[in-house]
Design a protein around this motif. Structure first.
Motif, PDB file in Angstrom:
ATOM      1  N   GLY A  99      10.267   5.537  -1.527  1.00  0.00           N
ATOM      2  CA  GLY A  99      11.315   5.414  -0.521  1.00  0.00           C
ATOM      3  C   GLY A  99      10.855   6.034   0.777  1.00  0.00           C
ATOM      4  O   GLY A  99       9.825   6.726   0.830  1.00  0.00           O
ATOM      5  N   LEU A 100      11.593   5.781   1.846  1.00  0.00           N
ATOM      6  CA  LEU A 100      11.176   6.196   3.189  1.00  0.00           C
ATOM      7  C   LEU A 100      12.360   6.769   3.953  1.00  0.00           C
ATOM      8  O   LEU A 100      13.495   6.317   3.803  1.00  0.00           O
ATOM      9  CB  LEU A 100      10.630   4.983   3.948  1.00  0.00           C
ATOM     10  CG  LEU A 100      10.087   5.222   5.358  1.00  0.00           C
ATOM     11  CD1 LEU A 100       8.777   6.004   5.292  1.00  0.00           C
ATOM     12  CD2 LEU A 100       9.885   3.898   6.087  1.00  0.00           C
ATOM     13  N   ASP A 101      12.067   7.768   4.789  1.00  0.00           N
ATOM     14  CA  ASP A 101      13.102   8.374   5.636  1.00  0.00           C
ATOM     15  C   ASP A 101      12.806   8.222   7.123  1.00  0.00           C
ATOM     16  O   ASP A 101      13.735   8.158   7.929  1.00  0.00           O
ATOM     17  CB  ASP A 101      13.231   9.868   5.306  1.00  0.00           C
ATOM     18  CG  ASP A 101      13.598  10.111   3.859  1.00  0.00           C
ATOM     19  OD1 ASP A 101      14.773   9.915   3.503  1.00  0.00           O
ATOM     20  OD2 ASP A 101      12.690  10.467   3.078  1.00  0.00           O
ATOM     21  N   PHE A 122       8.193  -5.865  14.324  1.00  0.00           N
ATOM     22  CA  PHE A 122       9.374  -6.614  13.878  1.00  0.00           C
ATOM     23  C   PHE A 122       9.346  -6.771  12.356  1.00  0.00           C
ATOM     24  O   PHE A 122      10.311  -6.442  11.656  1.00  0.00           O
ATOM     25  CB  PHE A 122       9.408  -7.978  14.560  1.00  0.00           C
ATOM     26  CG  PHE A 122      10.596  -8.822  14.199  1.00  0.00           C
ATOM     27  CD1 PHE A 122      11.690  -8.924  15.050  1.00  0.00           C
ATOM     28  CD2 PHE A 122      10.633  -9.525  13.006  1.00  0.00           C
ATOM     29  CE1 PHE A 122      12.794  -9.702  14.707  1.00  0.00           C
ATOM     30  CE2 PHE A 122      11.731 -10.315  12.652  1.00  0.00           C
ATOM     31  CZ  PHE A 122      12.806 -10.398  13.503  1.00  0.00           C
ATOM     32  N   PHE A 123       8.226  -7.259  11.841  1.00  0.00           N
ATOM     33  CA  PHE A 123       8.170  -7.541  10.410  1.00  0.00           C
ATOM     34  C   PHE A 123       7.927  -6.286   9.576  1.00  0.00           C
ATOM     35  O   PHE A 123       8.353  -6.228   8.420  1.00  0.00           O
ATOM     36  CB  PHE A 123       7.125  -8.616  10.124  1.00  0.00           C
ATOM     37  CG  PHE A 123       7.574  -9.979  10.568  1.00  0.00           C
ATOM     38  CD1 PHE A 123       8.593 -10.640   9.898  1.00  0.00           C
ATOM     39  CD2 PHE A 123       7.018 -10.594  11.680  1.00  0.00           C
ATOM     40  CE1 PHE A 123       9.045 -11.886  10.316  1.00  0.00           C
ATOM     41  CE2 PHE A 123       7.465 -11.837  12.108  1.00  0.00           C
ATOM     42  CZ  PHE A 123       8.476 -12.489  11.420  1.00  0.00           C
ATOM     43  N   VAL A 124       7.290  -5.284  10.145  1.00  0.00           N
ATOM     44  CA  VAL A 124       7.161  -4.011   9.429  1.00  0.00           C
ATOM     45  C   VAL A 124       8.547  -3.414   9.187  1.00  0.00           C
ATOM     46  O   VAL A 124       8.859  -2.940   8.086  1.00  0.00           O
ATOM     47  CB  VAL A 124       6.270  -3.031  10.215  1.00  0.00           C
ATOM     48  CG1 VAL A 124       6.404  -1.608   9.663  1.00  0.00           C
ATOM     49  CG2 VAL A 124       4.811  -3.472  10.146  1.00  0.00           C
ATOM     50  N   ILE A 125       9.393  -3.458  10.200  1.00  0.00           N
ATOM     51  CA  ILE A 125      10.755  -2.950  10.023  1.00  0.00           C
ATOM     52  C   ILE A 125      11.540  -3.843   9.063  1.00  0.00           C
ATOM     53  O   ILE A 125      12.210  -3.348   8.139  1.00  0.00           O
ATOM     54  CB  ILE A 125      11.484  -2.860  11.380  1.00  0.00           C
ATOM     55  CG1 ILE A 125      10.807  -1.827  12.283  1.00  0.00           C
ATOM     56  CG2 ILE A 125      12.954  -2.480  11.167  1.00  0.00           C
ATOM     57  CD1 ILE A 125      11.339  -1.807  13.701  1.00  0.00           C
ATOM     58  N   GLN A 126      11.474  -5.139   9.273  1.00  0.00           N
ATOM     59  CA  GLN A 126      12.225  -6.062   8.418  1.00  0.00           C
ATOM     60  C   GLN A 126      11.872  -5.859   6.948  1.00  0.00           C
ATOM     61  O   GLN A 126      12.751  -5.756   6.078  1.00  0.00           O
ATOM     62  CB  GLN A 126      11.941  -7.503   8.832  1.00  0.00           C
ATOM     63  CG  GLN A 126      12.758  -8.548   8.079  1.00  0.00           C
ATOM     64  CD  GLN A 126      12.259  -9.955   8.349  1.00  0.00           C
ATOM     65  OE1 GLN A 126      11.196 -10.346   7.880  1.00  0.00           O
ATOM     66  NE2 GLN A 126      13.026 -10.707   9.130  1.00  0.00           N
ATOM     67  N   GLU A 127      10.585  -5.799   6.658  1.00  0.00           N
ATOM     68  CA  GLU A 127      10.124  -5.645   5.279  1.00  0.00           C
ATOM     69  C   GLU A 127      10.415  -4.246   4.745  1.00  0.00           C
ATOM     70  O   GLU A 127      10.599  -4.059   3.536  1.00  0.00           O
ATOM     71  CB  GLU A 127       8.613  -5.928   5.210  1.00  0.00           C
ATOM     72  CG  GLU A 127       8.038  -5.978   3.817  1.00  0.00           C
ATOM     73  CD  GLU A 127       8.364  -7.253   3.059  1.00  0.00           C
ATOM     74  OE1 GLU A 127       8.175  -7.261   1.830  1.00  0.00           O
ATOM     75  OE2 GLU A 127       8.811  -8.233   3.710  1.00  0.00           O
ATOM     76  N   GLY A 128      10.476  -3.268   5.635  1.00  0.00           N
ATOM     77  CA  GLY A 128      10.655  -1.884   5.196  1.00  0.00           C
ATOM     78  C   GLY A 128      12.088  -1.441   5.026  1.00  0.00           C
ATOM     79  O   GLY A 128      12.338  -0.367   4.449  1.00  0.00           O
ATOM     80  N   LEU A 129      13.048  -2.230   5.471  1.00  0.00           N
ATOM     81  CA  LEU A 129      14.436  -1.784   5.432  1.00  0.00           C
ATOM     82  C   LEU A 129      14.950  -1.541   4.020  1.00  0.00           C
ATOM     83  O   LEU A 129      15.818  -0.686   3.811  1.00  0.00           O
ATOM     84  CB  LEU A 129      15.346  -2.798   6.143  1.00  0.00           C
ATOM     85  CG  LEU A 129      15.339  -2.733   7.675  1.00  0.00           C
ATOM     86  CD1 LEU A 129      16.271  -3.782   8.245  1.00  0.00           C
ATOM     87  CD2 LEU A 129      15.750  -1.343   8.147  1.00  0.00           C
ATOM     88  N   ALA A 141       0.831  -1.203   0.000  1.00  0.00           N
ATOM     89  CA  ALA A 141       0.000   0.000   0.000  1.00  0.00           C
ATOM     90  C   ALA A 141       0.868   1.256   0.000  1.00  0.00           C
ATOM     91  O   ALA A 141       0.568   2.235  -0.694  1.00  0.00           O
ATOM     92  CB  ALA A 141      -0.935  -0.008   1.212  1.00  0.00           C
ATOM     93  N   PHE A 142       1.944   1.233   0.748  1.00  0.00           N
ATOM     94  CA  PHE A 142       2.851   2.379   0.795  1.00  0.00           C
ATOM     95  C   PHE A 142       3.501   2.624  -0.567  1.00  0.00           C
ATOM     96  O   PHE A 142       3.601   3.767  -1.028  1.00  0.00           O
ATOM     97  CB  PHE A 142       3.928   2.130   1.858  1.00  0.00           C
ATOM     98  CG  PHE A 142       4.996   3.193   1.920  1.00  0.00           C
ATOM     99  CD1 PHE A 142       4.808   4.328   2.683  1.00  0.00           C
ATOM    100  CD2 PHE A 142       6.185   3.051   1.215  1.00  0.00           C
ATOM    101  CE1 PHE A 142       5.783   5.316   2.746  1.00  0.00           C
ATOM    102  CE2 PHE A 142       7.165   4.030   1.273  1.00  0.00           C
ATOM    103  CZ  PHE A 142       6.964   5.160   2.032  1.00  0.00           C
ATOM    104  N   ASP A 143       3.927   1.554  -1.216  1.00  0.00           N
ATOM    105  CA  ASP A 143       4.628   1.689  -2.493  1.00  0.00           C
ATOM    106  C   ASP A 143       3.765   2.309  -3.579  1.00  0.00           C
ATOM    107  O   ASP A 143       4.282   2.844  -4.564  1.00  0.00           O
ATOM    108  CB  ASP A 143       5.121   0.316  -2.970  1.00  0.00           C
ATOM    109  CG  ASP A 143       6.254  -0.227  -2.113  1.00  0.00           C
ATOM    110  OD1 ASP A 143       6.877   0.556  -1.377  1.00  0.00           O
ATOM    111  OD2 ASP A 143       6.487  -1.458  -2.161  1.00  0.00           O
TER     112      ASP A 143
END
Length: 257
Positions: A84-86, A125-132, A77-79
């Protein structure tokens, strides 16, 4: 120009309460803000409208958290809105049981406890993992914890406090893991905050005694509002916090003293 001009932020649970205050603060600082919600689309859209009315940019995205595939759904959804993200703020969380109540330790079911952990610790945990792969070098991760991980919780909040403990561990560990990329990772730990979620016991004449007792926990003698927390997050999201990482920030107004 704002401190976050040209940057993109994502706030989970960004449509209400502390999450809304964080979204609006990051928007005022110049970030383009992704306001995530799980079910309350109206609140998320109102938050976006408020950011835009103040001259900022924002968009909504929906994804249920605490269920299989949640992180993938969120980032898909974000993409659709950004490349990209900061700044990533893991704010979404729950403190109630499956039926929407608070129950004492002896009455908690396995399903209640597993749901708390699924939303409050497994999802971040997985939001960060997937978002890195989307988070740019020099980025910021801010996790919303609770003061209850640093003391004894009352009976009906024991499982909630336990579910936030892993967030503190994740914060410290990822600060070391991601430091070489210039990414800082910090946790903000509020006490009781005057939000809609707490209105039932903090607002109104019938709750005056509870509000006074809660405010008395702080040397400052009052209950925090959402902006007390969002302003701390605003600092941690900015370049001014570049030398702060792996920290658990006491956002209780000194209630733990």
């Amino acid at each position: 120009m704002g401190a976050l001009s040209g940057r993109t932020a994502l706030v989970t649970g960004g449509g209400r309460g502390i999450g809304r205050a964080i979204s609006e603060r990051l928007g005022r600082d110049g970030a383009r803000v992704g306001v995530h919600y799980a079910s309350d689309e109206t609140a998320a859209k109102e938050t976006v409208a408020a950011i835009e009315a103040a001259g900022g940019e924002a968009f909504t995205l929906r994804a249920g958290l605490g269920e299989p595939g949640d992180a993938e759904a969120l980032w898909t959804a974000f993409d659709a809105h950004a490349d990209g993200l900061d700044v990533l703020v893991n704010n979404a969380g729950i403190n109630k049981t499956l039926d929407g109540t608070l129950r004492p330790f002896g009455e908690m079911t396995r399903g209640d406890v597993e749901r708390l952990f699924a939303v409050n610790s497994t999802a971040p945990f997985f939001v960060i993992q997937e978002g890195l792969s989307r988070l740019r070098d020099g980025g910021r991760i801010v996790n919303v914890s609770t003061r209850l991980t640093q003391g004894a919780a009352r009976s009906d909040l024991i499982a909630y406090a336990m579910s936030k403990g892993p967030v503190d561990v994740l914060t410290r560990s990822l600060a070391k893991e991601l430091g070489p990329r210039g990414i800082t990772v910090n946790a903000v730990a509020p006490g009781a905050v005057d939000t809609d979620m707490n209105a039932g016991w903090l607002r109104g004449e019938t709750n005056a005694e509870a509000r006074a007792a809660t405010g008395a926990l702080s040397p400052l003698g009052r209950v925090a509002g959402p902006t007390e927390i969002s302003d701390i997050v605003g600092f941690l999201a900015s370049e001014d916090s570049r030398w702060v990482t792996g920290q658990w920030i006491d956002a209780t107004g000194g209630a733990l003293l």
